[in-house]
Scaffold this motif. Sequence first.
Motif, PDB file in Angstrom:
ATOM      1  N   PRO A  33      29.566  -7.813  16.307  1.00 33.78           N
ATOM      2  CA  PRO A  33      28.111  -7.896  16.239  1.00 33.78           C
ATOM      3  C   PRO A  33      27.461  -6.574  16.602  1.00 33.78           C
ATOM      4  CG  PRO A  33      29.016  -9.576  17.711  1.00 33.78           C
ATOM      5  CD  PRO A  33      30.134  -8.711  17.300  1.00 33.78           C
ATOM      6  N   GLY A  34      26.325  -6.333  15.989  1.00 32.32           N
ATOM      7  CA  GLY A  34      25.594  -5.117  16.288  1.00 32.32           C
ATOM      8  C   GLY A  34      24.516  -4.904  15.264  1.00 32.32           C
ATOM      9  N   PRO A  35      23.721  -3.861  15.421  1.00 39.63           N
ATOM     10  CA  PRO A  35      22.616  -3.612  14.504  1.00 39.63           C
ATOM     11  C   PRO A  35      23.098  -3.191  13.131  1.00 39.63           C
ATOM     12  CG  PRO A  35      22.866  -1.799  16.057  1.00 39.63           C
ATOM     13  CD  PRO A  35      23.810  -2.859  16.497  1.00 39.63           C
ATOM     14  N   ARG A  36      22.317  -3.549  12.120  1.00 42.30           N
ATOM     15  CA  ARG A  36      22.644  -3.121  10.761  1.00 42.30           C
ATOM     16  C   ARG A  36      22.550  -1.603  10.697  1.00 42.30           C
ATOM     17  NH1 ARG A  36      19.180  -7.461   9.535  1.00 42.30           N
ATOM     18  NH2 ARG A  36      17.482  -6.067   9.011  1.00 42.30           N
ATOM     19  N   PRO A  37      23.561  -0.936  10.127  1.00 42.61           N
ATOM     20  CA  PRO A  37      23.553   0.518  10.105  1.00 42.61           C
ATOM     21  C   PRO A  37      22.438   1.091   9.254  1.00 42.61           C
ATOM     22  CG  PRO A  37      25.335  -0.373   8.753  1.00 42.61           C
ATOM     23  CD  PRO A  37      24.752  -1.514   9.516  1.00 42.61           C
ATOM     24  N   ASP A  38      21.898   0.288   8.301  1.00 42.24           N
ATOM     25  CA  ASP A  38      20.880   0.818   7.414  1.00 42.24           C
ATOM     26  C   ASP A  38      19.471   0.567   7.939  1.00 42.24           C
ATOM     27  OD1 ASP A  38      21.220  -1.898   7.092  1.00 42.24           O
ATOM     28  OD2 ASP A  38      20.498  -1.894   5.020  1.00 42.24           O
ATOM     29  N   SER A  45      24.370  -9.207  12.571  1.00 43.02           N
ATOM     30  CA  SER A  45      25.807  -9.421  12.809  1.00 43.02           C
ATOM     31  C   SER A  45      26.452 -10.375  11.812  1.00 43.02           C
ATOM     32  CB  SER A  45      26.029  -9.941  14.230  1.00 43.02           C
ATOM     33  OG  SER A  45      25.392 -11.191  14.413  1.00 43.02           O
ATOM     34  N   VAL A  46      25.646 -11.121  11.041  1.00 43.17           N
ATOM     35  CA  VAL A  46      26.189 -12.047  10.040  1.00 43.17           C
ATOM     36  C   VAL A  46      25.965 -11.426   8.667  1.00 43.17           C
ATOM     37  CG1 VAL A  46      26.101 -14.374   9.077  1.00 43.17           C
ATOM     38  CG2 VAL A  46      25.673 -14.013  11.521  1.00 43.17           C
ATOM     39  N   ARG A  53      27.752 -16.974  14.892  1.00 41.60           N
ATOM     40  CA  ARG A  53      28.193 -18.059  14.012  1.00 41.60           C
ATOM     41  C   ARG A  53      28.754 -19.231  14.800  1.00 41.60           C
ATOM     42  NH1 ARG A  53      26.153 -19.299   9.186  1.00 41.60           N
ATOM     43  NH2 ARG A  53      26.962 -18.110   7.441  1.00 41.60           N
ATOM     44  N   TRP A  54      29.370 -18.950  15.943  1.00 38.41           N
ATOM     45  CA  TRP A  54      29.902 -20.026  16.780  1.00 38.41           C
ATOM     46  C   TRP A  54      28.771 -20.837  17.396  1.00 38.41           C
ATOM     47  CZ3 TRP A  54      34.776 -21.892  17.585  1.00 38.41           C
ATOM     48  CH2 TRP A  54      35.826 -21.152  17.028  1.00 38.41           C
ATOM     49  N   THR A  82      19.294 -11.919  12.320  1.00 34.01           N
ATOM     50  CA  THR A  82      20.735 -11.855  12.583  1.00 34.01           C
ATOM     51  C   THR A  82      21.523 -11.669  11.302  1.00 34.01           C
ATOM     52  OG1 THR A  82      20.960 -14.269  12.432  1.00 34.01           O
ATOM     53  CG2 THR A  82      20.520 -13.330  14.619  1.00 34.01           C
ATOM     54  N   ARG A  83      20.870 -11.808  10.153  1.00 32.67           N
ATOM     55  CA  ARG A  83      21.546 -11.654   8.862  1.00 32.67           C
ATOM     56  C   ARG A  83      21.545 -10.183   8.430  1.00 32.67           C
ATOM     57  NH1 ARG A  83      22.633 -16.229  10.959  1.00 32.67           N
ATOM     58  NH2 ARG A  83      23.593 -17.652   9.492  1.00 32.67           N
TER      59      ARG A  83
END
Length: 457
Positions: free
Chosen positions: A6-11, A38-39, A184-185, A257-258
């Motif tokens: 999990p982490g921030p979107r690179p873009d 992260s998803v 997701r869990w 989160t997507r």
Amino acid sequence: MDARTPGPRPDLPLQPEAGPAGWRSARGEPSLVGMFGSVPARASGSFGRKLIAFLGPGYLVAVGYMDPGNWATSLAGGSKFGYTLLSIALISNIMAIILQSLCTRLGVGAGRDLAQACRDAFPRWVSWPLWLSAEIAITATDLAEVIGTAIGLNLLFGIPLELGVLITAADVFLVLALQAFGFRWIEAFVVALLGVIAACFAIQIAMADPDWGGVIRGFAPTTEIFKNSEMLYLALGIIGATVMPHNLYLHSGLVQTRGYRDDIPSKREAIKLATVDSTLALCLALTINASILILAAATFHHAGKTDVAELDQAHAFLAPLLGSTLAPTLFGIALLCCGLNSTITATLAGQIVMEGFIQFKMAPWLRRMITRMIAIVPAVGVTMWAGEKATGQLLILSQVVLSLQLPFAVVPLVMFTASRAKMGVFVAPRWLSASAAVIAFIIIALNMKLVFDFATG
């Protein structure tokens, strides 16, 4: 992006530019930064495959529309007035679908959750009172969860309510364990419990054998609600239990989160997919809420027991009225599952509200313990002073408090998503903004009517 890391979107940088000119300041860090983007979302494939990646946040939001406080209002409404208030449950759900679609638009289109949007759009003398209002709403939500979970433990295992209320403080470890495995869990756990709740009520409804003609007529609105102050009080409680303020903050953060791409076509598709997710989830919430009210109408109201407002009362009456000891056990299991689910969503909403409004970070376990302690004190006090019979009325009162806080979340949401200066190309269509504005007006009008009734006795 690997879903296991999990982490921030690179873009999408953590410190973006100010964005559309309508915002007073840059967004800063995104919501739930550890789970941000992260998803992974699918960039290609069929609509169904793309939708699968977006299924989840809507069901966490739906949990707030069927929490233990909602049970009290639905039981009281069904036992007192039969199927009449089913129309309020339906109308509330339509309101919820419209408002949650605006949350999706704000979170994806503006890249801000509602708390961040209030902070970035208003001066502090406006945003800080809004933050306080949001915290009051979360505390009222937590109060309902504390009482509901404690009653569930009492009904299933015979644990005294005072002890059960204290045990609920340990739920923080459940939240921490799920967060360690990834977002997701958390979604899977919530959906699994929702499935258990739905199955429990399906069996109980089959046992109750309601008047389905009366059920259908109950979904038709009636002016009788406005003429009867007691009915209006319960109707407002149902609205407060359904369209909950903290859910508006929660959803606008969860959609982020997507891991969708940071371009206009990808964001438009993300808004559409996330809206489908929340709509499907809220239809499930309506089914469960209606089931609670139908069960109360078909059993208690039909048998002449029109004053059932306590969850333990409902549990005790189900066995003799339905002729089965299985029904009260299913009722207790469903109630306990509701309390556990609500714990998770309230924790996430609390993080979003505090970090978004005042940019103050606090460890999730510490934040959870503080809000839970604030809720435990009145719950234990009322239980010890007035006894178990007062818990149902306290639950209903908590839902009315939520309804009174709603305008402070709904009005800014409608304002932001209707502003082209703030939303750019993702501004809400006029028909959607107009519908949301009507909903805000209805909520405010109902609140004014309730306050007037209290003032005039």
